[in-house]
Scaffold this active site. Structure first.
Site, PDB file in Angstrom:
ATOM      1  N   TYR A   1       5.625  77.900  29.576  1.00 20.87           N
ATOM      2  CA  TYR A   1       5.814  79.244  29.008  1.00 20.87           C
ATOM      3  C   TYR A   1       5.813  80.306  30.099  1.00 20.87           C
ATOM      4  CZ  TYR A   1       5.990  77.722  24.230  1.00 20.87           C
ATOM      5  OH  TYR A   1       6.427  77.144  23.070  1.00 20.87           O
TER       6      TYR A   1
ATOM      7  N   GLN B   1      15.586  83.497  15.805  1.00 21.97           N
ATOM      8  CA  GLN B   1      14.751  82.346  16.130  1.00 21.97           C
ATOM      9  C   GLN B   1      14.251  82.468  17.574  1.00 21.97           C
ATOM     10  OE1 GLN B   1      16.585  78.412  14.564  1.00 21.97           O
ATOM     11  NE2 GLN B   1      18.289  79.824  14.842  1.00 21.97           N
ATOM     12  N   ASN B   2      14.808  83.429  18.290  1.00 21.72           N
ATOM     13  CA  ASN B   2      14.475  83.569  19.706  1.00 21.72           C
ATOM     14  C   ASN B   2      13.133  84.266  19.873  1.00 21.72           C
ATOM     15  OD1 ASN B   2      16.998  82.501  20.052  1.00 21.72           O
ATOM     16  ND2 ASN B   2      17.987  84.481  20.392  1.00 21.72           N
ATOM     17  N   VAL B   3      12.415  83.898  20.904  1.00 22.72           N
ATOM     18  CA  VAL B   3      11.076  84.454  21.139  1.00 22.72           C
ATOM     19  C   VAL B   3      11.082  85.391  22.353  1.00 22.72           C
ATOM     20  CG1 VAL B   3       9.952  82.441  20.112  1.00 22.72           C
ATOM     21  CG2 VAL B   3      10.396  82.469  22.582  1.00 22.72           C
TER      22      VAL B   3
ATOM     23  N   HIS C   1      10.165  82.780  14.834  1.00 22.16           N
ATOM     24  CA  HIS C   1       9.369  81.847  15.634  1.00 22.16           C
ATOM     25  C   HIS C   1       8.403  82.546  16.569  1.00 22.16           C
ATOM     26  CE1 HIS C   1      12.928  78.835  15.057  1.00 22.16           C
ATOM     27  NE2 HIS C   1      12.156  78.886  14.007  1.00 22.16           N
TER      28      HIS C   1
ATOM     29  N   CYS D   1      -5.423  84.243  20.396  1.00 20.38           N
ATOM     30  CA  CYS D   1      -6.639  83.502  20.752  1.00 20.38           C
ATOM     31  C   CYS D   1      -6.827  82.313  19.823  1.00 20.38           C
ATOM     32  CB  CYS D   1      -7.854  84.442  20.641  1.00 20.38           C
ATOM     33  SG  CYS D   1      -9.401  83.602  21.022  1.00 20.38           S
TER      34      CYS D   1
ATOM     35  N   CYS E   1     -13.048  87.329  23.904  1.00 19.58           N
ATOM     36  CA  CYS E   1     -14.170  86.559  23.324  1.00 19.58           C
ATOM     37  C   CYS E   1     -14.417  85.296  24.136  1.00 19.58           C
ATOM     38  CB  CYS E   1     -13.857  86.188  21.866  1.00 19.58           C
ATOM     39  SG  CYS E   1     -12.813  84.721  21.692  1.00 19.58           S
TER      40      CYS E   1
HETATM   41  C1  BV8 Z   1       7.938  73.544   9.933  1.00 17.89           C
HETATM   42  C2  BV8 Z   1       9.417  78.639  19.216  1.00 17.89           C
HETATM   43  C3  BV8 Z   1       6.490  72.686   8.298  1.00 17.89           C
HETATM   44  C4  BV8 Z   1       8.721  77.974  20.325  1.00 17.89           C
HETATM   45  C5  BV8 Z   1      10.808  76.999  18.066  1.00 17.89           C
HETATM   46  C6  BV8 Z   1      11.212  65.531  12.046  1.00 17.89           C
HETATM   47  C7  BV8 Z   1      10.144  65.382  12.902  1.00 17.89           C
HETATM   48  C8  BV8 Z   1       9.306  66.471  13.219  1.00 17.89           C
HETATM   49  C9  BV8 Z   1       9.545  67.736  12.669  1.00 17.89           C
HETATM   50  C10 BV8 Z   1      10.627  67.870  11.824  1.00 17.89           C
HETATM   51  C11 BV8 Z   1      11.446  66.792  11.516  1.00 17.89           C
HETATM   52  N1  BV8 Z   1      12.416  67.243  10.679  1.00 17.89           N
HETATM   53  C12 BV8 Z   1      12.231  68.550  10.450  1.00 17.89           C
HETATM   54  C13 BV8 Z   1      11.131  68.940  11.118  1.00 17.89           C
HETATM   55  C14 BV8 Z   1      10.566  70.276  11.114  1.00 17.89           C
HETATM   56  C15 BV8 Z   1      10.888  70.983  12.421  1.00 17.89           C
HETATM   57  C16 BV8 Z   1      12.355  70.811  12.784  1.00 17.89           C
HETATM   58  O1  BV8 Z   1      13.203  71.443  12.192  1.00 17.89           O
HETATM   59  N2  BV8 Z   1      12.632  69.964  13.797  1.00 17.89           N
HETATM   60  C17 BV8 Z   1      14.002  69.749  14.199  1.00 17.89           C
HETATM   61  C18 BV8 Z   1      14.082  69.619  15.719  1.00 17.89           C
HETATM   62  C19 BV8 Z   1      14.526  68.492  13.491  1.00 17.89           C
HETATM   63  N3  BV8 Z   1      10.641  72.359  12.149  1.00 17.89           N
HETATM   64  C20 BV8 Z   1       9.388  72.819  12.308  1.00 17.89           C
HETATM   65  O2  BV8 Z   1       8.474  72.151  12.722  1.00 17.89           O
HETATM   66  C21 BV8 Z   1       9.157  74.245  11.848  1.00 17.89           C
HETATM   67  N4  BV8 Z   1       8.003  74.267  11.016  1.00 17.89           N
HETATM   68  O3  BV8 Z   1       8.848  72.877   9.492  1.00 17.89           O
HETATM   69  O4  BV8 Z   1       6.728  73.596   9.362  1.00 17.89           O
HETATM   70  C22 BV8 Z   1       5.188  73.093   7.766  1.00 17.89           C
HETATM   71  C23 BV8 Z   1       5.147  73.732   6.528  1.00 17.89           C
HETATM   72  C24 BV8 Z   1       3.922  74.065   6.020  1.00 17.89           C
HETATM   73  C25 BV8 Z   1       2.756  73.781   6.731  1.00 17.89           C
HETATM   74  C26 BV8 Z   1       2.818  73.145   7.965  1.00 17.89           C
HETATM   75  C27 BV8 Z   1       4.048  72.803   8.507  1.00 17.89           C
HETATM   76  C28 BV8 Z   1       8.898  75.148  13.038  1.00 17.89           C
HETATM   77  C29 BV8 Z   1      10.128  75.192  13.892  1.00 17.89           C
HETATM   78  C30 BV8 Z   1       9.925  76.246  14.972  1.00 17.89           C
HETATM   79  C31 BV8 Z   1       9.870  75.583  16.301  1.00 17.89           C
HETATM   80  N5  BV8 Z   1       9.802  76.623  17.330  1.00 17.89           N
HETATM   81  N6  BV8 Z   1      10.685  77.964  18.984  1.00 17.89           N
HETATM   82  C32 BV8 Z   1       9.413  78.231  21.626  1.00 17.89           C
HETATM   83  O5  BV8 Z   1      10.463  78.894  21.634  1.00 17.89           O
HETATM   84  O6  BV8 Z   1       8.880  77.767  22.617  1.00 17.89           O
HETATM   85  S1  BV8 Z   1      12.312  76.296  17.796  1.00 17.89           S
HETATM   86  C33 BV8 Z   1      13.425  76.597  19.049  1.00 17.89           C
HETATM   87  O7  BV8 Z   1      14.637  76.083  18.544  1.00 17.89           O
HETATM   88  C34 BV8 Z   1      13.749  78.044  19.372  1.00 17.89           C
HETATM   89  O8  BV8 Z   1      13.138  78.998  18.561  1.00 17.89           O
HETATM   90  C35 BV8 Z   1      15.253  78.080  19.141  1.00 17.89           C
HETATM   91  O9  BV8 Z   1      15.729  79.328  18.843  1.00 17.89           O
HETATM   92  C36 BV8 Z   1      15.292  77.195  17.984  1.00 17.89           C
HETATM   93  C37 BV8 Z   1      16.585  76.739  17.438  1.00 17.89           C
HETATM   94  O10 BV8 Z   1      17.398  76.352  18.479  1.00 17.89           O
HETATM   95  P1  BV8 Z   1      18.713  77.262  18.675  1.00 17.89           P
HETATM   96  O11 BV8 Z   1      18.283  78.678  18.688  1.00 17.89           O
HETATM   97  O12 BV8 Z   1      19.710  76.846  17.678  1.00 17.89           O
HETATM   98  O13 BV8 Z   1      19.126  76.882  20.132  1.00 17.89           O
HETATM   99  P2  BV8 Z   1      19.889  75.559  20.566  1.00 17.89           P
HETATM  100  O14 BV8 Z   1      19.723  75.427  22.028  1.00 17.89           O
HETATM  101  O15 BV8 Z   1      19.502  74.439  19.652  1.00 17.89           O
HETATM  102  O16 BV8 Z   1      21.411  75.886  20.232  1.00 17.89           O
HETATM  103  C38 BV8 Z   1      22.096  76.903  20.945  1.00 17.89           C
HETATM  104  C39 BV8 Z   1      23.377  77.119  20.163  1.00 17.89           C
HETATM  105  O17 BV8 Z   1      24.089  78.203  20.743  1.00 17.89           O
HETATM  106  C40 BV8 Z   1      24.302  75.920  20.227  1.00 17.89           C
HETATM  107  O18 BV8 Z   1      24.892  75.739  18.947  1.00 17.89           O
HETATM  108  C41 BV8 Z   1      25.382  76.348  21.225  1.00 17.89           C
HETATM  109  O19 BV8 Z   1      26.647  75.801  20.896  1.00 17.89           O
HETATM  110  C42 BV8 Z   1      25.404  77.816  21.022  1.00 17.89           C
HETATM  111  N7  BV8 Z   1      25.784  78.608  22.203  1.00 17.89           N
HETATM  112  C43 BV8 Z   1      25.430  78.393  23.500  1.00 17.89           C
HETATM  113  N8  BV8 Z   1      25.922  79.404  24.258  1.00 17.89           N
HETATM  114  C44 BV8 Z   1      26.572  80.256  23.422  1.00 17.89           C
HETATM  115  C45 BV8 Z   1      26.486  79.756  22.111  1.00 17.89           C
HETATM  116  N9  BV8 Z   1      27.045  80.371  21.056  1.00 17.89           N
HETATM  117  C46 BV8 Z   1      27.698  81.535  21.292  1.00 17.89           C
HETATM  118  N10 BV8 Z   1      27.813  82.089  22.523  1.00 17.89           N
HETATM  119  C47 BV8 Z   1      27.270  81.472  23.603  1.00 17.89           C
HETATM  120  N11 BV8 Z   1      27.398  82.023  24.817  1.00 17.89           N
HETATM  121 ZN    ZN Z   2     -10.768  85.502  20.957  1.00 19.31          ZN
END
Ligand code: BV8
Ligand code: ZN
Length: 238
Positions: free
Chosen positions: A67, A101-103, A119, A127, A149
């Protein structure tokens, strides 16, 4: 359907409740590495391996080094024409909802207001003991960061397996279910629940538009697709 700028612009500006959803592709042209592109790796780890509570519990220093590396990179970049165009859309359409979705905080830096950060935000620390959230822009960050803390602080982002903050998620769903225009840009459409938002908007009767360099699992449901870079397409749409 390949890009139809005039029609999409008319629909955007004549819509009542437009929603824009962005992913890492919108920040790519600022130089922020995407998650699943070839530059989505750090020390040969994939985001899914590090952005998890388990990884942080096992090796908080490793996760914090990732990070901190990202914070350092993001601190050196600026919003690109994609962010500027979306900020302009929000100025011209008072009722526009922006969900990201971006952070990286680049939408806010570009002037977008009330951004729904699905996200979390890499510039906030939370904390693990008392839950206190602070804004912290120190780069590099002295690791491991501690709360007043004494508790270990984590990035205030949503990791895989963690729930999206309830208030943010319900706000997003409420807007999407009333949307009549939905633009999704720069997301691979694989991460849930964001990947389901386009389908939700479609069921609400919204006109769907995708901007992406590549096809995604969402492309089939789009009314119009612009296959190209967000930094080129979005300014023309704005
Ligand atoms: C939840 C923050 C439930 C952190 C992020 C199987 C196993 C394990 C888990 C799961 C599973 N199936 C489903 C899940 C759930 C999981 C999930 O979806 N996993 C996926 C991988 C299958 N989801 C979760 O866990 C979510 N929570 O489900 O909770 C729950 C409910 C109740 C109680 C408890 C639990 C939480 C998901 C959040 C994860 N955190 N980020 C950090 O950033 O460090 S996700 C991370 O991916 C980023 O936020 C990012 O934005 C996000 C999505 O990726 P994209 O933004 O799409 O980026 P990517 O690189 O993938 O794609 C880029 C795109 O841009 C491409 O299409 C490319 O072609 C295009 N591009 C590139 N350049 C350009 C362009 N387009 C236009 N112009 C350009 N120049
Ligand atoms: Zn604290």
């Amino acid at each position: 359907m390949e890009g139809r700028y005039d029609e999409v612009r008319d629909r955007l500006y004549s819509s009542r409740n437009p929603v824009v959803l962005t992913g890492a592709g919108v920040s790519a042209e600022s130089g922020v590495p995407t998650f699943r592109g070839e530059d989505g790796l750090w020390r040969n780890f994939r985001a899914e391996e590090l952005a998890t509570p388990g990884a942080f519990a096992r090796d908080p220093l490793l996760v914090w080094e990732w990070y901190d590396w990202r914070r350092q990179r993001i601190s050196q970049v600026k919003p690109n024409p994609s962010h500027i165009a979306i900020a302009q859309m929000g100025t011209r359409h008072k009722n526009l909802t922006l969900i990201t979705q971006n952070v990286d905080g680049l939408h806010t830096l570009a002037g977008s207001k009330d951004v729904l950060e699905l996200h979390g935000n890499i510039w906030r620390l939370r904390c693990t003991e008392c839950g206190k959230v602070v804004e912290n822009r120190e780069v590099p960050l002295k690791l491991l960061p501690r709360c007043v803390c004494g508790g270990l602080q984590r990035p205030d982002v949503v990791w895989f397996g963690e729930a999206i903050p309830g208030d943010v998620l319900s706000e997003c769903i409420e807007r999407i279910e009333r949307s009549d225009f939905f633009l999704v840009a720069g997301t691979s459409g694989v991460v849930q629940p964001a990947a389901s938002f386009a389908g939700m908007a479609k069921r609400a009767g919204a006109f769907l538009v995708e901007v992406n360099t590549d096809e995604t699992p969402l492309s089939y449901m789009m009314d119009v697709r612009f296959s190209g870079r967000a930094g080129e397409v979005l300014p023309d749409l704005a």
